[in-house]
Design a protein around this motif. Structure first.
Motif, PDB file in Angstrom:
ATOM      1  N   PHE A 470       0.803  -1.256  -0.058  1.00  0.00           N
ATOM      2  CA  PHE A 470      -0.030  -0.007  -0.109  1.00  0.00           C
ATOM      3  C   PHE A 470       0.921   1.220   0.120  1.00  0.00           C
ATOM      4  O   PHE A 470       0.348   2.372  -0.484  1.00  0.00           O
ATOM      5  N   LEU A 471       2.190   1.423   0.409  1.00  0.00           N
ATOM      6  CA  LEU A 471       3.108   2.342   0.334  1.00  0.00           C
ATOM      7  C   LEU A 471       3.501   2.653  -0.545  1.00  0.00           C
ATOM      8  O   LEU A 471       4.220   3.478  -1.243  1.00  0.00           O
ATOM      9  N   ASN A 472       4.491   1.372  -1.252  1.00  0.00           N
ATOM     10  CA  ASN A 472       5.368   1.352  -2.320  1.00  0.00           C
ATOM     11  C   ASN A 472       5.108   0.182  -3.058  1.00  0.00           C
ATOM     12  O   ASN A 472       5.843  -0.905  -2.810  1.00  0.00           O
ATOM     13  N   ALA A 473       4.580   0.092  -4.152  1.00  0.00           N
ATOM     14  CA  ALA A 473       4.223  -1.155  -4.762  1.00  0.00           C
ATOM     15  C   ALA A 473       5.720  -1.655  -5.510  1.00  0.00           C
ATOM     16  O   ALA A 473       5.902  -2.963  -5.272  1.00  0.00           O
ATOM     17  N   ARG A 474       6.450  -0.851  -5.986  1.00  0.00           N
ATOM     18  CA  ARG A 474       7.681  -1.258  -6.795  1.00  0.00           C
ATOM     19  C   ARG A 474       8.446  -2.016  -5.516  1.00  0.00           C
ATOM     20  O   ARG A 474       9.122  -3.083  -5.864  1.00  0.00           O
ATOM     21  N   ALA A 475       8.717  -1.099  -4.482  1.00  0.00           N
ATOM     22  CA  ALA A 475       9.562  -1.843  -3.314  1.00  0.00           C
ATOM     23  C   ALA A 475       8.937  -3.083  -2.834  1.00  0.00           C
ATOM     24  O   ALA A 475       9.778  -4.207  -2.658  1.00  0.00           O
ATOM     25  N   ALA A 476       7.723  -3.152  -2.730  1.00  0.00           N
ATOM     26  CA  ALA A 476       7.194  -4.450  -2.348  1.00  0.00           C
ATOM     27  C   ALA A 476       7.409  -5.581  -3.258  1.00  0.00           C
ATOM     28  O   ALA A 476       7.632  -6.876  -2.790  1.00  0.00           O
ATOM     29  N   LEU A 477       7.328  -5.522  -4.484  1.00  0.00           N
ATOM     30  CA  LEU A 477       7.690  -6.520  -5.547  1.00  0.00           C
ATOM     31  C   LEU A 477       9.365  -6.803  -5.363  1.00  0.00           C
ATOM     32  O   LEU A 477       9.395  -8.085  -5.520  1.00  0.00           O
ATOM     33  N   GLU A 478      10.012  -5.823  -4.935  1.00  0.00           N
ATOM     34  CA  GLU A 478      11.415  -6.387  -4.834  1.00  0.00           C
ATOM     35  C   GLU A 478      11.723  -6.990  -3.701  1.00  0.00           C
ATOM     36  O   GLU A 478      12.653  -7.977  -3.444  1.00  0.00           O
ATOM     37  N   MET A 479      10.920  -6.611  -2.437  1.00  0.00           N
ATOM     38  CA  MET A 479      11.240  -7.564  -1.403  1.00  0.00           C
ATOM     39  C   MET A 479      10.460  -8.832  -1.130  1.00  0.00           C
ATOM     40  O   MET A 479      10.905  -9.943  -0.388  1.00  0.00           O
ATOM     41  N   ALA A 480       9.499  -9.107  -2.161  1.00  0.00           N
ATOM     42  CA  ALA A 480       8.850 -10.337  -2.257  1.00  0.00           C
ATOM     43  C   ALA A 480       9.516 -11.690  -2.276  1.00  0.00           C
ATOM     44  O   ALA A 480       9.472 -12.633  -1.305  1.00  0.00           O
ATOM     45  N   PRO A 481      10.765 -11.736  -2.961  1.00  0.00           N
ATOM     46  CA  PRO A 481      11.442 -12.985  -2.812  1.00  0.00           C
ATOM     47  C   PRO A 481      12.177 -13.273  -1.340  1.00  0.00           C
ATOM     48  O   PRO A 481      12.223 -14.563  -1.016  1.00  0.00           O
ATOM     49  N   SER A 482      12.568 -12.270  -0.769  1.00  0.00           N
ATOM     50  CA  SER A 482      13.266 -12.513   0.448  1.00  0.00           C
ATOM     51  C   SER A 482      12.003 -12.735   1.400  1.00  0.00           C
ATOM     52  O   SER A 482      12.248 -13.544   2.118  1.00  0.00           O
ATOM     53  N   VAL A 483      10.697 -12.304   1.335  1.00  0.00           N
ATOM     54  CA  VAL A 483       9.743 -12.758   1.947  1.00  0.00           C
ATOM     55  C   VAL A 483       9.314 -14.210   2.097  1.00  0.00           C
ATOM     56  O   VAL A 483       9.102 -14.917   2.722  1.00  0.00           O
ATOM     57  N   ALA A 484       9.231 -14.573   0.759  1.00  0.00           N
ATOM     58  CA  ALA A 484       9.061 -15.948   0.167  1.00  0.00           C
ATOM     59  C   ALA A 484       9.861 -16.889   0.704  1.00  0.00           C
ATOM     60  O   ALA A 484       9.578 -17.823   1.283  1.00  0.00           O
ATOM     61  N   ASP A 485      11.269 -16.553   0.816  1.00  0.00           N
ATOM     62  CA  ASP A 485      12.268 -17.649   1.360  1.00  0.00           C
ATOM     63  C   ASP A 485      12.118 -17.586   2.920  1.00  0.00           C
ATOM     64  O   ASP A 485      12.087 -18.688   3.373  1.00  0.00           O
ATOM     65  N   LEU A 486      11.663 -16.678   3.550  1.00  0.00           N
ATOM     66  CA  LEU A 486      11.435 -16.309   4.944  1.00  0.00           C
ATOM     67  C   LEU A 486      10.269 -17.515   5.311  1.00  0.00           C
ATOM     68  O   LEU A 486      10.277 -18.193   6.135  1.00  0.00           O
ATOM     69  N   MET A 487       9.110 -17.148   4.504  1.00  0.00           N
ATOM     70  CA  MET A 487       7.989 -17.871   4.828  1.00  0.00           C
ATOM     71  C   MET A 487       8.301 -19.369   4.182  1.00  0.00           C
ATOM     72  O   MET A 487       7.654 -20.382   5.091  1.00  0.00           O
ATOM     73  N   ALA A 488       9.129 -19.716   3.257  1.00  0.00           N
ATOM     74  CA  ALA A 488       9.399 -21.133   2.947  1.00  0.00           C
ATOM     75  C   ALA A 488      10.078 -21.706   4.087  1.00  0.00           C
ATOM     76  O   ALA A 488       9.767 -23.138   4.181  1.00  0.00           O
ATOM     77  N   SER A 489      10.889 -21.111   4.889  1.00  0.00           N
ATOM     78  CA  SER A 489      11.572 -21.912   5.794  1.00  0.00           C
ATOM     79  C   SER A 489      10.633 -22.094   6.856  1.00  0.00           C
ATOM     80  O   SER A 489      10.740 -22.892   7.809  1.00  0.00           O
TER      81      SER A 489
END
Length: 520
Positions: A470-489
């Motif tokens: 909601f604050l910065n869509a492009r930044a959120a897209l760039e963060m997504a792989p790190s978030v996915a890694d953390l959730m995957a573990s």
């Protein structure tokens, strides 16, 4: 939550369908009275309207003009209770109405004085007329040409989906069972034709189950009529959906700690420009739409309207290239005969009981969720012949309650939970790393969301547990792989699940980032 369901052999006192502010508010109220409550949400908590508001805990200045003093007084009281019960998430904010015509200052000054008086002991601060200089002190980035002065009043601000997640935790602590990603596929009826439960499907695992209840409450917001049609195929529609959008810019567009309120735009709505999480949030529109969807998309004319209106008041007129994120939300307004525009429809809540005994609660506004829930539970308990017990939510602290949460810095919105997130970081220092340079979120917040806040997808974390999307869509897209890694573990996802999660998030996020307009 699933263990609670599997261990539950008898009928529930109440089943609530819908996990937005209204449904979760009902679950808190009912559980805190000692009723046995199950809440089911088809997607994530707050995925619909409740994460897409203007982020204001307010009485509704504009309802004064409609003469709806009752709604304003109720909302002002509820605003005061919200601040009292969730001080870690609600705070006061100065709103300035800039005046460019000679008549505006006395005219708006009078209305805002009345607004302050109606708040009574729940007031947030004294309203007053401002000189031109004082107006610019509050709003250094306001357009100065033709500016005569302004009026200031005080209202409340909050983080909507963060409050909702804390409300889910509150309902759980009071004994309610709440599940996200469980879709109610049908309603069951007894021999007399009265609704006596639901059939539902676990969207994640795919299995189906039934649950019976003494009363079923429909709190599905924009989707209200869909559930009513499952009970009565000839039910007349109650909801008129209307879409509102918000644009988010960086903080340079609105320096200082005050918000702008423009009482009259060309489409008859109020426009707000508000400081929010270190950004500037501007909205909103009121566009009637034919049908509600879970992921509404901003229309080009809405984006143009907000850019044009904001450009009339801000010294630096924003352009499409300045938009960091755009989000749309649907207002589930209650149909009223003979009212042509959705902007004129009342925001009062309505409790409706169908012939089948299905209880529907709709309308209202975020700020009044607690009062709406009290009304709804009173009526549902009577209908279900449950023992009468008084409502206790007026002085019930919301989970995370902390009167000095500012000391936790960027973790302030977690209230007392911030201490546990800090402990996570102490134990695993790499979780203290930021996810992206443009936003304040830490890796620990992803782990916390997965372990303790029922986040099941990358989108849950980036849209509603944090507010990155909601604050910065492009930044959120760039963060997504790190978030996915953390959730995957955390969840043991394999590569294919991780890839699907990222694809699903990219699909949703694409409508939050707007492109520069192409020629043609």
């Amino acid at each position: 939550m699933w263990r609670r369901i599997h261990a539950h052999s008898k009928a529930w006192d109440m089943i609530v369908v819908g996990g937005g502010a209204t449904g979760v508010g009902v679950a808190i109220d009912a559980a805190s009275r000692g009723y046995d409550v199950l809440l089911l949400e088809q997607s994530d908590f707050g995925k619909g309207t409740s994460s897409r508001s203007t982020k204001l805990a307010h009485g509704g200045v504009r309802y004064l003009e409609q003469g709806n003093i009752g709604l304003v007084m109720e909302a002002l009281k509820e605003r005061g209770l919200l601040l009292q019960n969730a001080p870690h998430l609600v705070h006061d904010l100065a709103f300035v109405v800039p005046n460019y015509d000679w008549w505006e200052a006395p005219f708006y000054g009078l209305g805002l004085k009345l607004y302050q008086l109606l708040a009574g002991k729940y007031g947030f601060g004294a309203s007053r007329i401002l000189s031109r200089e004082e107006t610019l002190e509050h709003l250094p980035t306001l357009k100065t040409e033709g500016l005569r002065g302004g009026a200031v009043y005080y209202d409340g601000q909050f983080d909507d989906s963060r409050l909702l997640i804390h409300m889910v935790a509150t309902a759980f602590e009071q004994g309610a069972t709440l599940l996200n990603y469980v879709e109610v596929t049908g309603l069951t009826k007894d021999a007399q034709g009265f609704v006596d439960g639901v059939s539902a499907r676990d969207v994640v695992a795919g299995n189906e189950f039934r649950a019976s209840a003494k009363v079923v409450i429909n709190a599905t917001g924009p989707f209200t009529d869909r559930l009513r049609l499952k009970a009565e195929p000839d039910a007349a529609p109650m909801i008129v959906p209307s879409q509102g959008i918000h644009l988010v810019f960086d903080s340079t567009f609105l320096q200082g700690d005050s918000a702008i309120m423009v009482p009259h735009t060309s489409d008859g709505r109020v426009l707000f420009a508000i400081p929010w999480h270190g950004h500037t949030l501007v909205g909103t529109t009121d566009t009637p739409i034919a049908d509600a969807t879970l992921e509404p998309v901003a229309m080009e004319q809405e984006i143009d309207f907000i850019l044009a209106t904001a450009g009339r008041y801000l010294a630096k007129a924003p352009t499409r290239d300045d938009v960091l994120s755009v989000f749309a939300g649907i207002r589930p307004l209650v149909r009223a005969p003979g009212v042509a525009s959705t902007a004129a429809l009342a925001r009062d809540h309505v409790i409706h009981i169908d012939r089948s005994g299905l209880v529907t609660i709709c309308g209202g506004k975020w700020t009044t969720y607690r009062r709406m829930a009290e009304d709804c539970v009173d009526q549902a308990a009577t209908l279900a012949q449950l023992p009468e017990t008084p409502c206790v939510t007026q002085h019930l602290n919301i989970h995370g309650f902390h009167s000095a949460a500012k000391q936790f810095g960027t973790l302030a919105v977690y209230g007392s939970d911030a201490l546990e997130i800090r402990k996570l970081i102490e134990d695993h220092p790499r979780l203290g790393e930021p996810l992206h340079a443009a936003l304040p979120y830490l890796k620990a917040e992803v782990v916390w969301a997965a372990r303790r806040e029922m986040a099941l997808t990358v989108e849950d974390v980036l849209a509603r547990r944090t507010r990155a999307l909601f604050l910065n869509a492009r930044a959120a897209l760039e963060m997504a792989p790190s978030v996915a890694d953390l959730m995957a573990s955390e969840f043991g996802w394999d590569d294919s699940t991780r890839t699907k999660q990222l694809a699903a998030f990219r699909d949703v996020a694409s409508s939050y980032a707007i492109s520069s307009r192409n020629s043609g």
